[in-house]
Structures are given as C-alpha cells and as structure tokens.
Write an enzyme that holds these catalytic residues in place. Structure first.
Site, mmCIF file in Angstrom:
data_model
loop_
_atom_site.group_PDB
_atom_site.id
_atom_site.type_symbol
_atom_site.label_atom_id
_atom_site.label_comp_id
_atom_site.label_asym_id
_atom_site.label_seq_id
_atom_site.Cartn_x
_atom_site.Cartn_y
_atom_site.Cartn_z
ATOM 1 N N LYS A 54 57.348 46.825 33.792
ATOM 2 C CA LYS A 54 56.746 45.607 34.336
ATOM 3 C C LYS A 54 56.659 45.701 35.858
ATOM 4 O O LYS A 54 55.649 45.349 36.463
ATOM 5 C CB LYS A 54 57.550 44.371 33.900
ATOM 6 N N GLN A 98 64.465 38.896 31.099
ATOM 7 C CA GLN A 98 64.249 39.816 29.978
ATOM 8 C C GLN A 98 65.161 39.444 28.811
ATOM 9 O O GLN A 98 66.362 39.236 28.986
ATOM 10 C CB GLN A 98 64.508 41.265 30.449
ATOM 11 N N ASP A 121 56.478 33.810 31.587
ATOM 12 C CA ASP A 121 56.703 34.360 30.250
ATOM 13 C C ASP A 121 56.504 33.292 29.167
ATOM 14 O O ASP A 121 56.492 33.609 27.975
ATOM 15 C CB ASP A 121 58.148 34.878 30.169
#
Ligand code: GUN
Length: 294
Positions: A54, A98, A121
C-alpha cells in the site's frame, strides 16, 4: 462458451493513472498533497506485506504515506490514542488500520477512533451502518468490495435487476459487497459455508461474487451459462515447482468455470490489484473533500 477474462491488473492501472493525475491537479490548484497513514499492530507477515504494498503504491501516485507500527502487545488505549493523533494531523487525509488486529484488541473500538472523514477503508461502524441502510451513503466504501463493483462497471455489466449471489459473509468482503450490490438494485442472495444446497443457490446467479476462502469450491456445473464470475478468493496451494513453494488460486475452479461463464476474473490478476487502486482513489477523494471546508 469461453469466458472473456477480466484484466484486473490493467483496470487497476487505469484507476491508478487517474488518481495520479488527480493528485497533480490537487497540488497544482490547492497546494494539497494527499496523505495516508497506515497503522500496523504486531508482526503478522501477510499484514506487513500488504502494508508495504500500500505504501509503495501511494508513492507511485504521489500520495504521501506515513507508516505507524505498534508492538503486538500494544494496549487498546495505546492504539486508540495513536489513531487519534493521526486524526488530528491535517497532513493526513486517510487512516488505514490493517486488519486483523491482535486478538486482545477490540477491533470495533479501534475502528471507531478513526475520524469518519478519514476512514478511507470504510470500516468505521458508522460507515458500515450507512452502507447497509437504504437512502444513506457511507463517506467511503471498503476497497475490495468497491473494486468488485468498479470491475463490473468498467466491463459494462448492468447490475440493476440482475440476480447477484455472494458466496461468503465476511465483514471485509462478503457483507459490504452485498450491500453495494443491493444499492445498485441487484436481486441479492447471500450464501455461505452453512447454506444448504449451495450449488443450486450459486446456479441462480447472473453475477456471482465468490469470497468464501475455499480453494476452487465453485465448480463448472455450479455456474449458470453466461454468468459473470468475480473471484475474490486468494488461497495458497502447495506447489514445489514455484520458487516460493506455493501458488495462489481462487474460490472458483477457473478452468472449468471459464467454459461456462461470459466473464471471469483470474487469480491472481483479477480483484487483487483493485483493492489498493480503490484505497488510493478513496484517499484522493478524502483530500479533495478538505478543499471545500472553511
Ligand atoms: N485485511 C484484509 N483486507 C483488508 C483491507 O482491505 N483493509 C484493511 N485495513 N485490512 C485488511
């Protein structure tokens, strides 16, 4: 019928090029460089790899990225406090925690600490709630599910009115992709490992999204002729002929299903590359939204 292959790598690259152009414009017109913070708790090797990928892709499109790493025994308070510091940093427009988090941490609490405007996200409980409600829209939708919809749009598949079957009900893919399909007026069926008579349910699909995490579970005779098949599965299968000792296969038996479907995504090179492309797109969107604020 032999299916057309959906080239997720090429489509993701096209999105990445669009994001790169948007980043240049935003800096030229407003002096804003989009910034993304990645938060990694612990030392899960797969998560480390994803976060590195990422950050690298941020660099490719001109997004500034900041990597925050916390030890695997970090407390709930420490993680939430770090997230709130990132919330307060105006140079950061997106924050990505994450997943999965170490099991002693309350995931919902950590995700709730992210500023809604920075939840690129799309996993903040309020964004997921809005995603699930008719007439409401989340500020951001999760990246992999958005990537699935983007693939369908970019190959010109009409979703409205179609029978869509989602195999899998995870918080990261199955549930949010189902909500996105419903928002686009699909007739939706969600099925999973406990569903009875899976093959017959899957066979109803004009659009099938397989996200169950079972190697090649969907066979050729499970698929309606002409269906569009999107395979989100990434499963490792031992393969001593490969340098790393394994290869990646999806939840769909590709060689069988490609003889029945009209379109199909390969694994790798289908949905996978779309996840980061959509994250970059969401980060640019977050940065652009700050322009119109007083
Ligand atoms: N773990 C697996 N997929 C994802 C994702 O899309 N975002 C985050 N934050 N964690 C993940």
């Amino acid at each position: 019928m032999t299916a057309q292959i959906i080239d997720g790598t090429a489509i993701a690259q096209a999105i990445q090029d669009e994001v790169a152009a948007g980043v240049v414009e935003l800096e030229r017109d407003y002096g804003i460089v989009p910034g993304l913070a990645t938060v990694l708790v612990g030392d899960n090797p797969a998560s480390q790899t994803y976060v590195r990928m990422k950050q690298r892709r941020c660099g490719e499109v001109g997004i500034h990225s900041v990597g925050v790493e916390l030890p695997k025994d970090a407390s709930q308070e420490q993680v939430e406090a770090r997230v709130r510091e990132l919330d307060a940093d105006p140079a950061l427009h997106g924050i990505l925690v994450q997943l999965p988090l170490p099991s002693h941490l309350d995931e919902s609490g950590v995700l709730s600490a992210i500023d809604l405007q920075k939840d690129v996200d799309g996993f903040h409980p309020i964004n997921i709630g809005r995603l699930a409600m008719k007439g409401r829209d989340p500020l951001f939708a999760p990246a992999t599910p958005s990537g699935v919809i983007e693939l369908l749009d970019r190959i010109g598949i009409e979703i409205s009115g179609k029978e869509a079957v989602v195999l899998g009900r995870s918080n990261i893919v199955g549930l949010p992709v189902s909500m996105l399909l419903l928002k686009r007026n699909a007739t939706l069926t969600i099925c999973h490992s406990r569903s009875r008579d899976l093959a017959n349910i899957v066979r109803r699909a004009d659009i099938l999204v397989a996200a169950v995490g079972r190697t090649e579970m969907v066979r050729g005779d499970w698929v309606k002729p002409g269906a569009v098949v999107i395979d989100v599965g990434i499963n490792q299968v031992d393969d001593p002929t490969r340098k790393r000792g394994y290869r990646l296969v999806g939840d769909v038996a590709f060689d069988e299903v490609k003889e029945v479907a009209s379109w199909i995504t390969p694994v790798p090179g289908g949905v996978g590359p779309m996840t980061i492309a959509m994250l970059l797109k969401n980060t640019l969107t977050a940065a652009k939204r700050t322009v119109h604020k007083p």
